[in-house]
Design a protein around this motif. Structure first.
Motif, PDB file in Angstrom:
ATOM      1  N   ALA A  28       0.952  -1.221   0.043  1.00  0.00           N
ATOM      2  CA  ALA A  28       0.099  -0.035  -0.084  1.00  0.00           C
ATOM      3  C   ALA A  28       1.005   1.186   0.033  1.00  0.00           C
ATOM      4  O   ALA A  28       1.792   1.515   0.973  1.00  0.00           O
ATOM      5  CB  ALA A  28      -0.780  -0.081   1.219  1.00  0.00           C
ATOM      6  N   ASP A  29       0.838   2.144  -1.019  1.00  0.00           N
ATOM      7  CA  ASP A  29       1.501   3.362  -1.067  1.00  0.00           C
ATOM      8  C   ASP A  29       0.539   4.415  -0.971  1.00  0.00           C
ATOM      9  O   ASP A  29      -0.319   4.556  -1.529  1.00  0.00           O
ATOM     10  CB  ASP A  29       2.122   3.215  -2.699  1.00  0.00           C
ATOM     11  N   LEU A  30       1.054   5.525  -0.020  1.00  0.00           N
ATOM     12  CA  LEU A  30       0.307   6.388   0.398  1.00  0.00           C
ATOM     13  C   LEU A  30       1.063   7.654  -0.011  1.00  0.00           C
ATOM     14  O   LEU A  30       2.285   7.811   0.461  1.00  0.00           O
ATOM     15  CB  LEU A  30       0.429   6.477   2.125  1.00  0.00           C
ATOM     16  N   LEU A  31       0.185   8.368  -0.707  1.00  0.00           N
ATOM     17  CA  LEU A  31       0.907   9.754  -1.007  1.00  0.00           C
ATOM     18  C   LEU A  31       0.054  10.824  -0.470  1.00  0.00           C
ATOM     19  O   LEU A  31      -1.079  11.031  -0.969  1.00  0.00           O
ATOM     20  CB  LEU A  31       0.918   9.864  -2.745  1.00  0.00           C
ATOM     21  N   ARG A  99       3.378  -7.812   4.362  1.00  0.00           N
ATOM     22  CA  ARG A  99       2.920  -6.591   3.760  1.00  0.00           C
ATOM     23  C   ARG A  99       3.760  -5.103   3.859  1.00  0.00           C
ATOM     24  O   ARG A  99       4.516  -5.380   4.780  1.00  0.00           O
ATOM     25  CB  ARG A  99       1.707  -5.974   4.414  1.00  0.00           C
ATOM     26  N   LEU A 100       3.783  -4.388   2.999  1.00  0.00           N
ATOM     27  CA  LEU A 100       4.598  -3.376   2.909  1.00  0.00           C
ATOM     28  C   LEU A 100       3.672  -2.052   2.881  1.00  0.00           C
ATOM     29  O   LEU A 100       2.898  -2.101   1.949  1.00  0.00           O
ATOM     30  CB  LEU A 100       5.744  -3.404   1.815  1.00  0.00           C
ATOM     31  N   VAL A 101       3.984  -1.049   3.467  1.00  0.00           N
ATOM     32  CA  VAL A 101       3.441   0.376   3.502  1.00  0.00           C
ATOM     33  C   VAL A 101       4.249   1.200   3.111  1.00  0.00           C
ATOM     34  O   VAL A 101       5.390   1.409   3.876  1.00  0.00           O
ATOM     35  CB  VAL A 101       2.569   0.630   4.546  1.00  0.00           C
ATOM     36  N   THR A 102       4.203   2.146   2.279  1.00  0.00           N
ATOM     37  CA  THR A 102       5.029   3.292   2.168  1.00  0.00           C
ATOM     38  C   THR A 102       4.431   4.546   2.297  1.00  0.00           C
ATOM     39  O   THR A 102       3.129   4.576   1.964  1.00  0.00           O
ATOM     40  CB  THR A 102       5.878   3.422   0.759  1.00  0.00           C
ATOM     41  N   ILE A 103       4.943   5.427   3.004  1.00  0.00           N
ATOM     42  CA  ILE A 103       4.341   6.778   3.321  1.00  0.00           C
ATOM     43  C   ILE A 103       5.283   7.831   2.864  1.00  0.00           C
ATOM     44  O   ILE A 103       6.295   8.124   3.276  1.00  0.00           O
ATOM     45  CB  ILE A 103       4.004   6.790   4.703  1.00  0.00           C
TER      46      ILE A 103
END
Length: 324
Positions: A28-31, A99-103
């Motif tokens: 999940a990539d958060l921009l 899982r990977l999350v990028t903020i």
């Protein structure tokens, strides 16, 4: 904005909705996330994600830590690198199980190129671990490209500094001003990339420790070690570029000093050459009643010749000594 990716035939595919595909989403990539989006991610991930203020903390303990079984890693990455004023901002990677999350709050180019490649080619990025490694590899490749372009620009600046310059002083002054500005811009880029590489060096070291703890595969650990070595070599190259920029700055200032000394030299020589004629004219300009040459018919030509000769002799002496 949230971009959710699922694995489809060993490739990453952009999912329509995070909530609907929650069990299948691996990245999940958060921009520029809103409060609602942060809450959605925290519910899906099961851990609290850091705020922007927490991401910008300088201390290593605030950028690399473990909480609730999740691993938080923050690095400073550049964006808008096509211009000479890149935007530097932190990016946080949260690794929680598979899982990977990028903020992030800006758009490094690697976050555009990596998903496109992972959608077209089976890169083996099927879990959070492998996606993180692939993303780091893309980031390092991008930083290498930036340093390579900066190196070419620095070589061009070096040639401009030492090549033959215009004979017009005003043109030379403008050239030196532009060179100083260009050197300053390249130093900003080099220092920014160096700071980014230092943060990545810390991140990869932490990630190597994490890989040992959670017993990642041998192949993944080897890739982490390779990324760490690449980061270290790029940091050395960035340091070399900074040293070369410092040399070019000193060289430019030295050239400007030479130009100024040449101008001062011209005025000094002119003053010395015209000093003896001025002395002769002052002597014969005195208002005394008794001056031997006052009634002499050849007095005026004699005084003029004496002034010319007194100007020529210093000029000839300077040329003979090699001062002109």
């Amino acid at each position: 904005m949230i971009k959710a990716f699922v694995v489809d035939n060993d490739r990453l595919r952009l999912a329509d909705d995070l909530v609907a595909n929650g069990d299948q989403v691996v990245w999940a990539d958060l921009l520029n996330p809103t409060k609602e989006e942060e809450t959605t991610i925290e519910t899906w991930l099961g851990v609290a994600i850091p705020t922007r203020e927490e991401m910008e903390e300088i201390e290593i303990s605030s950028r690399l830590y473990i909480e609730d079984g999740a691993y938080f890693m923050t690095a400073t990455l550049p964006a808008q690198t096509e211009i000479d004023d890149p935007l530097m901002s932190p990016v946080t990677f949260v690794l929680a199980g598979p899982r990977l999350v990028t903020i992030r709050y800006h758009e490094p180019k690697a976050f555009k190129t990596f998903p496109l490649r992972a959608e077209k080619v089976a890169t083996g990025c099927t879990t959070g671990n492998t996606i993180l490694i692939g993303l780091l590899e893309a980031i390092v490749d991008r930083l290498a490209d930036i340093l390579e372009r900066a190196g070419r620009d620095i070589e061009t600046i070096s040639s401009d500094i030492f090549e033959a310059r215009s004979t017009k002083v005003n043109k030379r002054n403008r050239d030196f001003q532009e060179l100083l500005k260009a050197i300053g811009r390249k130093e900003d880029i080099a220092s920014s990339i160096r700071d980014s590489l230092i943060s990545l060096q810390r991140l990869t070291g932490f990630l190597a420790h994490v890989a040992t703890q959670i017993k990642m595969s041998k192949d993944v650990r080897a890739r982490i070690k390779t990324v760490s070595r690449d980061v270290l070599s790029l940091a050395d190259h960035a340091t070399f570029l900074s040293q070369k920029i410092s040399f070019l700055l000193d060289a430019t200032l030295g050239m400007i000093s030479i130009e100024q000394n040449a101008i001062i030299k011209i005025f000094s020589v002119a003053a010395v050459i015209f000093l003896p004629p001025t002395l002769v004219a002052s002597i014969y300009g005195m208002n005394f009643d008794v001056i031997p040459e006052l009634k002499w018919e050849l007095g005026y030509p004699f005084a003029i010749g004496l002034m010319i000769l007194s100007a020529i002799l210093p000029f000839w002496y300077f040329r003979r000594r090699g001062w002109l």
